[in-house]
Design an enzyme around this catalytic site. Structure first.
Site, PDB file in Angstrom:
ATOM      1  N   CYS A   1       0.801  -1.382  -0.100  1.00  0.00           N
ATOM      2  CA  CYS A   1       0.037   0.100  -0.122  1.00  0.00           C
ATOM      3  C   CYS A   1       0.704   1.310  -0.168  1.00  0.00           C
ATOM      4  O   CYS A   1       0.273   2.302  -0.195  1.00  0.00           O
ATOM      5  CB  CYS A   1      -0.632  -0.055   1.302  1.00  0.00           C
ATOM      6  SG  CYS A   1      -2.001  -1.498   1.188  1.00  0.00           S
TER       7      CYS A   1
ATOM      8  N   HIS B   1      -3.931   6.827   2.229  1.00  0.00           N
ATOM      9  CA  HIS B   1      -4.250   5.662   1.607  1.00  0.00           C
ATOM     10  C   HIS B   1      -5.590   5.115   1.885  1.00  0.00           C
ATOM     11  O   HIS B   1      -5.713   5.367   3.166  1.00  0.00           O
ATOM     12  CB  HIS B   1      -3.125   4.500   2.209  1.00  0.00           C
ATOM     13  CG  HIS B   1      -3.510   3.077   2.000  1.00  0.00           C
ATOM     14  ND1 HIS B   1      -3.714   2.777   0.469  1.00  0.00           N
ATOM     15  CD2 HIS B   1      -3.606   2.127   2.501  1.00  0.00           C
ATOM     16  CE1 HIS B   1      -4.098   1.451   0.451  1.00  0.00           C
ATOM     17  NE2 HIS B   1      -4.183   1.029   1.958  1.00  0.00           N
TER      18      HIS B   1
ATOM     19  N   ASN C   1     -10.257  -0.689  -1.242  1.00  0.00           N
ATOM     20  CA  ASN C   1      -8.758  -0.434  -0.976  1.00  0.00           C
ATOM     21  C   ASN C   1      -8.003  -1.177  -2.415  1.00  0.00           C
ATOM     22  O   ASN C   1      -7.980  -2.271  -2.593  1.00  0.00           O
ATOM     23  CB  ASN C   1      -8.234  -1.196   0.190  1.00  0.00           C
ATOM     24  CG  ASN C   1      -6.787  -1.312   0.384  1.00  0.00           C
ATOM     25  OD1 ASN C   1      -5.999  -0.957  -0.289  1.00  0.00           O
ATOM     26  ND2 ASN C   1      -6.435  -1.561   1.672  1.00  0.00           N
TER      27      ASN C   1
HETATM   28  N1  ACO Z   1     -18.755  -9.642   6.998  1.00  0.00           N
HETATM   29  C1  ACO Z   1     -19.436  -9.884   8.052  1.00  0.00           C
HETATM   30  N2  ACO Z   1     -18.724 -10.325   9.310  1.00  0.00           N
HETATM   31  C2  ACO Z   1     -17.372 -10.274   9.127  1.00  0.00           C
HETATM   32  C3  ACO Z   1     -16.723  -9.890   8.006  1.00  0.00           C
HETATM   33  C4  ACO Z   1     -17.503  -9.550   6.930  1.00  0.00           C
HETATM   34  N3  ACO Z   1     -16.847  -9.171   5.863  1.00  0.00           N
HETATM   35  N4  ACO Z   1     -15.471  -9.857   8.255  1.00  0.00           N
HETATM   36  C5  ACO Z   1     -15.229 -10.127   9.696  1.00  0.00           C
HETATM   37  N5  ACO Z   1     -16.364 -10.562  10.086  1.00  0.00           N
HETATM   38  C6  ACO Z   1     -16.561 -10.930  11.704  1.00  0.00           C
HETATM   39  C7  ACO Z   1     -15.657 -11.437  12.177  1.00  0.00           C
HETATM   40  O1  ACO Z   1     -15.587 -13.000  11.772  1.00  0.00           O
HETATM   41  C8  ACO Z   1     -15.947 -11.364  13.468  1.00  0.00           C
HETATM   42  O2  ACO Z   1     -16.677 -12.165  13.799  1.00  0.00           O
HETATM   43  P1  ACO Z   1     -16.864 -12.748  15.602  1.00  0.00           P
HETATM   44  O3  ACO Z   1     -17.081 -11.553  16.222  1.00  0.00           O
HETATM   45  O4  ACO Z   1     -18.186 -13.866  15.407  1.00  0.00           O
HETATM   46  O5  ACO Z   1     -15.618 -13.494  15.545  1.00  0.00           O
HETATM   47  C9  ACO Z   1     -16.513  -9.998  13.560  1.00  0.00           C
HETATM   48  O6  ACO Z   1     -16.916  -9.782  12.267  1.00  0.00           O
HETATM   49  C10 ACO Z   1     -15.447  -8.736  13.935  1.00  0.00           C
HETATM   50  O7  ACO Z   1     -14.362  -9.194  13.314  1.00  0.00           O
HETATM   51  P2  ACO Z   1     -13.178  -7.919  13.558  1.00  0.00           P
HETATM   52  O8  ACO Z   1     -12.041  -8.298  12.681  1.00  0.00           O
HETATM   53  O9  ACO Z   1     -12.979  -7.790  15.142  1.00  0.00           O
HETATM   54  O10 ACO Z   1     -13.813  -6.826  12.913  1.00  0.00           O
HETATM   55  P3  ACO Z   1     -13.450  -5.263  12.667  1.00  0.00           P
HETATM   56  O11 ACO Z   1     -14.219  -4.176  13.414  1.00  0.00           O
HETATM   57  O12 ACO Z   1     -11.755  -5.457  13.277  1.00  0.00           O
HETATM   58  O13 ACO Z   1     -13.134  -5.024  11.417  1.00  0.00           O
HETATM   59  C11 ACO Z   1     -11.809  -5.339   9.310  1.00  0.00           C
HETATM   60  C12 ACO Z   1     -12.516  -5.932  10.520  1.00  0.00           C
HETATM   61  C13 ACO Z   1     -12.615  -4.134   8.668  1.00  0.00           C
HETATM   62  C14 ACO Z   1     -10.812  -5.997   8.603  1.00  0.00           C
HETATM   63  C15 ACO Z   1     -10.719  -4.199  10.060  1.00  0.00           C
HETATM   64  O14 ACO Z   1      -9.997  -4.870  10.919  1.00  0.00           O
HETATM   65  C16 ACO Z   1      -9.728  -3.448   9.311  1.00  0.00           C
HETATM   66  O15 ACO Z   1     -10.208  -2.519   8.521  1.00  0.00           O
HETATM   67  N6  ACO Z   1      -8.582  -3.683   9.702  1.00  0.00           N
HETATM   68  C17 ACO Z   1      -7.429  -2.769   8.756  1.00  0.00           C
HETATM   69  C18 ACO Z   1      -7.597  -3.580   7.795  1.00  0.00           C
HETATM   70  C19 ACO Z   1      -6.568  -2.575   6.671  1.00  0.00           C
HETATM   71  O16 ACO Z   1      -6.550  -1.488   6.503  1.00  0.00           O
HETATM   72  N7  ACO Z   1      -6.236  -3.544   5.548  1.00  0.00           N
HETATM   73  C20 ACO Z   1      -5.395  -3.083   4.977  1.00  0.00           C
HETATM   74  C21 ACO Z   1      -4.157  -2.116   5.110  1.00  0.00           C
HETATM   75  S1  ACO Z   1      -2.770  -2.634   4.285  1.00  0.00           S
HETATM   76  C22 ACO Z   1      -2.989  -2.718   2.794  1.00  0.00           C
HETATM   77  O17 ACO Z   1      -3.879  -2.236   2.245  1.00  0.00           O
HETATM   78  C23 ACO Z   1      -2.439  -3.894   2.138  1.00  0.00           C
END
Ligand code: ACO
Length: 331
Positions: A113, A258, A288
């Site tokens: 990224c 980003h 993204n």
């Molecule tokens: N739809 C529905 N539920 C989902 C999904 C989905 N797409 N994805 C995960 N869940 C569920 C999980 O299984 C979990 O369920 P559980 O509580 O029963 O175990 C619940 O949702 C909560 O999951 P978390 O991972 O705790 O959710 P969070 O609020 O952290 O959101 C997310 C997840 C959106 C991925 C977040 O952590 C995030 O954005 N992280 C940063 C990601 C990022 O920026 N990545 C890229 C940067 S680097 C690059 O671009 C290469």
């Protein structure tokens, strides 16, 4: 010493729009969950036959035209991607061929990224040193062919999209404009926090049936940890850039973060004390696109006349590696 000016910008995104509701056909997710956690409403996916090189070429032609130059004036290509069309060679040489620029160097940057900001750092150094005067800088990504669209991969699959952005950078002798600085960093201690393990050369063979069954050929991420690092590192590296230039957050006219997650960008905005109209967000429409998010957002900001000569533009990136970086540009 010459300075590095942005002479033209361009972008290309595939025609196919994939709304959140479509994803519910493939995995257990919902429009509400995706919008609430990420801000994303839709993303673009390539259709058969479209390549990274082709998307990069379309974005580049737009940037070259906007710069008012001929392709033959380009001295070098720097291209950021984590999703090359083939394992090797890098996408840069295919772009070079498609643009008919035989002979000029084509450097692929693998900083995920942060690829565009890392690439800008390299290009700026080349221009300042006098080695090259005109550089084509590109960020391009195809995620849709490499994500796990089953429920197993839903945390990542909903985030990523395809697209390309490009900028023509030129040497200028005007000292009141151009790139003021770039600051780039990495922390390999967290390399496995967001990665695709297979097919890689450390594996014998590079990919096996077990790898595929375990999904090791798909990107995997510790989302919460990535989130925590992103909201710390992005403001930190913006402050590093401002301090290095004796500037403050009050001097920023436009921030292009980003586009990883709208919640991340909003937290960065709050930490820097910026208003909504000072920050570019288009993740709602494109998801993204890793190395392509910043150049796409920049090209849209230029198109939407959000930048005026003399404005202070700040680019900030964070991603897998971990890698992060910022750039300050006097527009
Ligand atoms: N739809 C529905 N539920 C989902 C999904 C989905 N797409 N994805 C995960 N869940 C569920 C999980 O299984 C979990 O369920 P559980 O509580 O029963 O175990 C619940 O949702 C909560 O999951 P978390 O991972 O705790 O959710 P969070 O609020 O952290 O959101 C997310 C997840 C959106 C991925 C977040 O952590 C995030 O954005 N992280 C940063 C990601 C990022 O920026 N990545 C890229 C940067 S680097 C690059 O671009 C290469």
């Amino acid at each position: 010493m010459p300075r590095t000016a942005f002479a033209g910008t361009g972008f290309y995104v595939p025609d196919r729009v994939v709304k959140n509701d479509e994803l519910t056909q493939y995995m257990d997710t919902s429009d509400e969950w995706i919008i609430e956690r990420t801000g994303i409403q839709e993303r673009r996916w390539v259709t058969d036959g479209m390549t990274s090189a082709e998307m990069a070429c379309r974005a580049s032609k737009m940037a070259i035209s906007a710069a008012g130059i001929e392709p033959g004036e380009i001295d070098a290509i720097v291209l950021g991607t984590l999703s090359p069309d083939v394992f090797f060679p890098g996408t840069g040489v295919f772009l070079q061929r498609d643009l008919g620029l035989e002979g000029i160097p084509a450097l692929d940057v693998r900083a995920q990224c942060s690829g565009f900001v890392y690439g800008l750092s390299v290009a700026d150094a080349w221009i300042k040193s006098g080695q090259y005067r005109t550089i084509l800088l590109v960020g391009v990504e195809i995620h849709s062919t490499g994500i796990d669209v089953s429920t197993r991969g839903r945390d990542l699959a909903v985030l990523f999209g395809d697209g390309a952005g490009a900028a023509v950078l030129t040497a200028t002798d005007e000292q009141d404009r151009g790139v003021l600085s770039t600051h780039i960093h990495a922390d390999g201690n967290h390399a496995e926090m967001l990665w695709t393990e297979a097919a890689g050369s450390k594996n014998h063979p590079r990919i096996s049936a077990e790898d595929i069954a375990a999904g090791r050929h798909y990107p995997r991420m510790e989302g919460r940890e990535v989130f925590k690092h992103a909201v710390k590192r992005m403001p930190e590296v913006v402050m590093e850039a401002l301090e290095a230039n004796d500037l403050t957050t009050n001097d920023i006219d436009l921030l292009i973060p980003h586009q990883a997650n709208l919640r991340i960008s909003q937290m960065v905005q709050r930490r820097l004390g910026l208003e909504d109209d000072q920050v570019v967000n288009n993740i709602q429409r494109y998801g993204n696109t890793t190395a392509a998010t910043i150049p796409i957002a920049l090209a849209e900001a230029v198109r939407d006349e959000r930048l005026e000569r003399g404005d202070l533009l700040c680019l900030v990136a964070f991603g897998s590696g971990l890698t992060w970086g910022s750039a300050l540009v006097r527009w």
